[in-house]
Motif scaffolding. Sequence first.
Motif, PDB file in Angstrom:
ATOM      1  N   LYS A  75      57.520 -14.137 -27.588  1.00 35.34           N
ATOM      2  CA  LYS A  75      56.736 -14.659 -28.498  1.00 35.34           C
ATOM      3  C   LYS A  75      57.769 -15.564 -29.501  1.00 35.34           C
ATOM      4  O   LYS A  75      57.194 -16.748 -29.606  1.00 35.34           O
ATOM      5  N   PHE A  76      58.368 -14.723 -29.984  1.00 28.88           N
ATOM      6  CA  PHE A  76      59.283 -15.260 -31.557  1.00 28.88           C
ATOM      7  C   PHE A  76      60.166 -15.442 -30.791  1.00 28.88           C
ATOM      8  O   PHE A  76      61.256 -15.746 -30.841  1.00 28.88           O
ATOM      9  N   ARG A  91      59.513 -25.274 -30.487  1.00 32.44           N
ATOM     10  CA  ARG A  91      58.360 -24.402 -29.997  1.00 32.44           C
ATOM     11  C   ARG A  91      58.348 -24.919 -28.493  1.00 32.44           C
ATOM     12  O   ARG A  91      58.342 -26.602 -28.542  1.00 32.44           O
ATOM     13  N   TYR A 131      62.262 -19.059 -29.639  1.00 30.58           N
ATOM     14  CA  TYR A 131      62.248 -19.713 -30.942  1.00 30.58           C
ATOM     15  C   TYR A 131      63.842 -19.928 -30.856  1.00 30.58           C
ATOM     16  O   TYR A 131      64.447 -21.055 -31.847  1.00 30.58           O
ATOM     17  N   ILE A 137      60.620 -11.808 -38.827  1.00 31.71           N
ATOM     18  CA  ILE A 137      61.256  -9.943 -37.342  1.00 31.71           C
ATOM     19  C   ILE A 137      61.541  -8.822 -37.809  1.00 31.71           C
ATOM     20  O   ILE A 137      62.227  -8.772 -39.102  1.00 31.71           O
ATOM     21  N   ASN A 193      63.143 -14.849 -40.978  1.00 36.86           N
ATOM     22  CA  ASN A 193      61.948 -15.278 -40.508  1.00 36.86           C
ATOM     23  C   ASN A 193      61.784 -16.001 -39.646  1.00 36.86           C
ATOM     24  O   ASN A 193      62.480 -16.783 -39.508  1.00 36.86           O
ATOM     25  N   LEU A 194      60.376 -16.248 -39.095  1.00 35.40           N
ATOM     26  CA  LEU A 194      60.165 -17.710 -38.356  1.00 35.40           C
ATOM     27  C   LEU A 194      60.016 -18.350 -39.170  1.00 35.40           C
ATOM     28  O   LEU A 194      60.314 -19.745 -39.045  1.00 35.40           O
ATOM     29  N   ASN A 244      55.983 -15.019 -41.858  1.00 36.40           N
ATOM     30  CA  ASN A 244      55.762 -14.334 -40.560  1.00 36.40           C
ATOM     31  C   ASN A 244      58.141 -13.850 -40.231  1.00 36.40           C
ATOM     32  O   ASN A 244      58.584 -14.472 -39.750  1.00 36.40           O
ATOM     33  N   TYR A 299      51.812 -15.898 -35.810  1.00 35.93           N
ATOM     34  CA  TYR A 299      52.571 -15.424 -34.037  1.00 35.93           C
ATOM     35  C   TYR A 299      52.013 -14.140 -33.151  1.00 35.93           C
ATOM     36  O   TYR A 299      52.688 -12.845 -32.976  1.00 35.93           O
TER      37      TYR A 299
END
Length: 546
Positions: free
Chosen positions: A515-516, A159, A519, A427, A420-421, A425, A177
């Motif tokens: 936002k994702f 992050r 990462y 994707i 997945n995050l 969460n 998120y």
Amino acid sequence: MFTIHINDDTKTFDSAITLRDVVMDPNKEFPVARVNNRLREMSYKFAYDAEVVPLTLDHTEVVHVYEASLRYLIAMAFSRVYPTYNIKFKYSVSRAIFCYITNVEQPNIEDIIQHVTAEMKTLVEADLPFERITTTVEEAKEFYRENNYQDRNDILQYRPEKTVHFYRCDSYQNYMYSYMVPSTGYLSKFHMFPFDIGFLIQYPRSETNREIPPYQGAPKYIDTLRKASVWAHIVEADYISNLNSKIHNQHTVDFIHMCEAKHNAMLTELGDRIADNKHQIRLIAIAGPSSSGKTTFANRLRIELMTRGLRPIRISLDDYYLNREDIPVEPDGSIDLESINALDVALFNANMKDLIAGKTVELPVFDFASKKRGGYRTMHVTEDNPIIIEGIHALNDLMTSSIHKNQTYKIYISPQLQLNLDNHNPISITNLRLLRRIVRDKQFRNASALRTLSMWQSVRNGEFKWIYPNQEHADYVYNSGLQYELNVLKKYALPTLQEIPNDSEYYMMANRLIKFLKYFKDINDDLVPNNSLLREFIGGSCFHEE
């Protein structure tokens, strides 16, 4: 003093006010609103001139907020009813979320659904508010350690910000998120039922008039998702943190070629199936949603079949467009170029039937400049010339109604990335395709992300209407996803997404993708093979000139 315009009304205020007090929503119709084209939660407080547009579930971004909030509600209910159970969410078939329990063998799913649903309804009735809080990264790490959320701690190292957001509801705390609905009372519409080793969660959708869409089973598609999930776990790349850990030194090259080898293995399997029935299969039909990689796949399949002594030829469905003036007009007076009615289906059937029968055929050539048929080309095929067609209608039975089913082999292609995050969460596969398209449009059409985003809903509408209803007609589902591809797409997608001004109506959509995407660790695209399906989007493909 400042002025707010809302619903053809103008209001003036002397001091800061929350969006909730501006919108006034006793019936809970508006989970969020646009403030000068920025997506805002109802708790947002402001004191400046603004255009406020309350948003309902007719808007796709609101559906994303609802779905994320619903995952939160489910996790919260589990924490109360089954506090020792660990759950994991994945996106699944039929516009639903798949959830399963990771630390209990053979759980009684029906009892669990009954108890969790009852608790969710209790929480909805209580109408508990969601409170957004901000902490330091160190405070977040400590919270994750105390609650045994190792999957959350693993992703924190990637992050870029020095703060972490959470949402608190009563005594429960989590983060999805995403923006959240104002309170649990907004989440009254959902349906859960047993599925495979877990259960599916359905929720209202914008394309079904804010209602929960009917469930449509798709066993072939589901089997591909299951295989993708198993493979991602085997190669230890089912979380972004695990994936990023492979992106260094020689491990990057190894991992890229592992993913490419998976594609090669599926192509080999397909080649064997078709070659084993080469005297019967004469037409190979390929279809899939936007940015699935159909062009590169068709080329690689053609080469795969050539290694088996076959000499495939490709025919484009685009050449069967009707002259523009002959395309039927929609009820609203528009012309739908994605409709099967825009194609000369009868001529296509006649041409393919004659070709398969060994006749010499005059095939049409469509001239897109003049928007009409520009001539014909002569073609004759023999038994070792299977015909490859690809297009959004290739799996529609109408396109091959005059051809014996045993002579047609249908392939559905789509990326089925299972990533997945963290456990709560996943994707979105749709977001992956959207990012592919954003990158491709920028690379090859000099089109901004803004333009791609503005067209995306129309593209999605066409997929729901013409592609997804036919996916189960396929004889084979090809997973075109590459587990490493978001690490490559990131550096292409981020700059054009960040160009979208914050007063654009598409800013909130771009912000959700950013936002994702941030990462993922970067991968140098020089490492991507030139025959990779990913090259169709980033450039450098050996199959076509840029």
